[in-house]
Design a protein around this motif. Structure first.
Motif, PDB file in Angstrom:
ATOM      1  N   ARG A 190       0.826  -1.208   0.000  1.00 40.24           N
ATOM      2  CA  ARG A 190       0.000   0.000   0.000  1.00 40.24           C
ATOM      3  C   ARG A 190       0.860   1.257   0.000  1.00 40.24           C
ATOM      4  O   ARG A 190       0.387   2.337  -0.336  1.00 40.24           O
ATOM      5  N   GLU A 191       2.121   1.116   0.384  1.00 40.72           N
ATOM      6  CA  GLU A 191       3.022   2.269   0.384  1.00 40.72           C
ATOM      7  C   GLU A 191       3.481   2.607  -1.028  1.00 40.72           C
ATOM      8  O   GLU A 191       3.716   3.760  -1.362  1.00 40.72           O
ATOM      9  N   ASN A 192       3.630   1.587  -1.853  1.00 40.85           N
ATOM     10  CA  ASN A 192       4.028   1.805  -3.246  1.00 40.85           C
ATOM     11  C   ASN A 192       3.069   1.013  -4.134  1.00 40.85           C
ATOM     12  O   ASN A 192       3.236  -0.187  -4.336  1.00 40.85           O
ATOM     13  N   ARG A 193       2.072   1.699  -4.656  1.00 41.14           N
ATOM     14  CA  ARG A 193       0.990   1.022  -5.382  1.00 41.14           C
ATOM     15  C   ARG A 193       1.230   0.942  -6.884  1.00 41.14           C
ATOM     16  O   ARG A 193       0.348   0.522  -7.632  1.00 41.14           O
ATOM     17  N   SER A 194       2.401   1.330  -7.345  1.00 41.81           N
ATOM     18  CA  SER A 194       2.649   1.386  -8.791  1.00 41.81           C
ATOM     19  C   SER A 194       2.531   0.011  -9.441  1.00 41.81           C
ATOM     20  O   SER A 194       2.003  -0.123 -10.550  1.00 41.81           O
ATOM     21  N   GLU A 195       3.019  -1.024  -8.747  1.00 41.64           N
ATOM     22  CA  GLU A 195       2.952  -2.370  -9.314  1.00 41.64           C
ATOM     23  C   GLU A 195       1.498  -2.818  -9.457  1.00 41.64           C
ATOM     24  O   GLU A 195       1.100  -3.343 -10.506  1.00 41.64           O
ATOM     25  N   PHE A 196       0.703  -2.610  -8.427  1.00 38.24           N
ATOM     26  CA  PHE A 196      -0.703  -2.992  -8.491  1.00 38.24           C
ATOM     27  C   PHE A 196      -1.418  -2.226  -9.593  1.00 38.24           C
ATOM     28  O   PHE A 196      -2.220  -2.801 -10.344  1.00 38.24           O
ATOM     29  N   GLU A 247       6.285  -8.798 -20.849  1.00 31.87           N
ATOM     30  CA  GLU A 247       7.418  -8.209 -20.131  1.00 31.87           C
ATOM     31  C   GLU A 247       7.174  -8.215 -18.625  1.00 31.87           C
ATOM     32  O   GLU A 247       8.058  -8.589 -17.849  1.00 31.87           O
ATOM     33  N   PHE A 248       5.979  -7.837 -18.222  1.00 27.84           N
ATOM     34  CA  PHE A 248       5.701  -7.739 -16.790  1.00 27.84           C
ATOM     35  C   PHE A 248       5.602  -9.108 -16.141  1.00 27.84           C
ATOM     36  O   PHE A 248       6.306  -9.406 -15.167  1.00 27.84           O
TER      37      PHE A 248
END
Length: 297
Positions: A190-196, A247-248
């Motif tokens: 939840r601190e870094n939501r870029s992946e989600f 790629e992901f």
């Protein structure tokens, strides 16, 4: 004049084949248009509304046309049960989409495989999911972990002075975390939501293609239409989307591979680990197999 008559003759043959030969053995349904089928109906009217209206008119078993592809739909629980449960093996095949030829590069796993290949991968997937707790208390514990994380996050936001929390976003990432923990063995941060957000974007785009009128018209004639205006943009967007998916997700698989012991006797903690172990085991034994990661969205 001669070319004009030839063109008229070819058109007549096409219309006869489309409206009589292809439709005569199919259940009734709304009359399709050449090339686009019933797709025009979905532009202004939601698909579910169209299907309900046609179901009232044509019955529980009907045919709709997505471009030039006929799709038989069932709209009664008893008919669905008799078809897919009592006679499931007869309907275990998968529709051949011409897009597959553009983006695929190997075995298609559970989603697009059929016959013995489909049965083998489906059996493996069901066994792994059962071992991971599907339908058992273990799965409830996984879900409860994310429920607790959601509650803890909302409390911390309130304690920090925030007066509003977007619960749709919080539920989104909680559900995504449950799925990802089963697939890759970890939860989204939840601190870094870029992946989600990236995963959600890829999934949303995949669904949007199937809702695209031009995409549906192209299926079955990609090589003919891919360079024409409008269609060219759809084709390039689909290929770019598939490349990003590969790629992901294959990058996720490679990263996962570096952190697991393929020869371990312990139970796999997630689906990808179980799949990689099976792949490694069969490779080690020299057995020819189809356990290869292929991303197709």
């Amino acid at each position: 004049m001669g070319l004009f008559l030839v063109a008229i003759g070819l058109l007549a043959i096409y219309l006869f084949n489309f409206y009589y030969v292809q439709r005569r053995k199919l259940p009734p349904g709304p009359i399709p248009l050449p090339f686009v089928g019933n797709s025009l109906s979905f532009i202004k009217t939601p698909l579910d509304v169209c299907l309900q209206k046609w179901k009232d008119q044509y019955g529980d078993i009907m045919t709709i046309w997505v471009g030039c592809v006929p799709t038989v739909t069932l709209h009664n629980s008893r008919v669905i049960y008799d078809t897919f449960v009592k006679d499931g093996d007869a309907y275990a095949g998968r529709m051949e989409l011409s897009w597959n030829e553009i983006v695929r590069s190997g075995p298609l796993g559970v989603m697009f495989a059929e016959g013995p290949l489909w049965r083998e991968h489906r059996r493996f997937a069901l066994q792994v999911f059962r071992n991971l707790g599907l339908g058992r208390n273990i799965m409830q514990e996984r879900v409860l972990d994310d429920v607790c994380a959601l509650i803890s996050h909302v409390k911390s936001e309130a304690a920090s002075g925030k007066t509003e929390v977007n619960m749709f976003d919080e539920l989104d990432i909680a559900i995504g975390s449950v799925i990802n923990s089963i697939t890759f063995g970890y939860r989204f941060s939840r601190e870094n939501r870029s992946e989600f957000k990236r995963v959600k974007k890829i999934a949303t785009e995949a669904v949007s293609f199937f809702n695209s009128f031009l995409y549906r018209v192209m299926d079955g004639r990609i090589n003919l239409l891919r360079r024409l205006p409008f269609f060219k943009d759809v084709y390039e967007a689909n290929v770019n989307h598939n490349n990003e998916s590969r790629e992901f997700f294959l990058g996720q698989v490679d990263a996962h591979l570096k952190n697991i012991d393929l020869d371990s006797d312990e139970e796999p903690s997630d689906y990808v680990e179980a799949y990689l172990r099976m792949q490694h085991k069969l490779d080690k034994e020299g057995v020819k197999h189809t356990y290869r990661f292929v991303v197709l969205l």
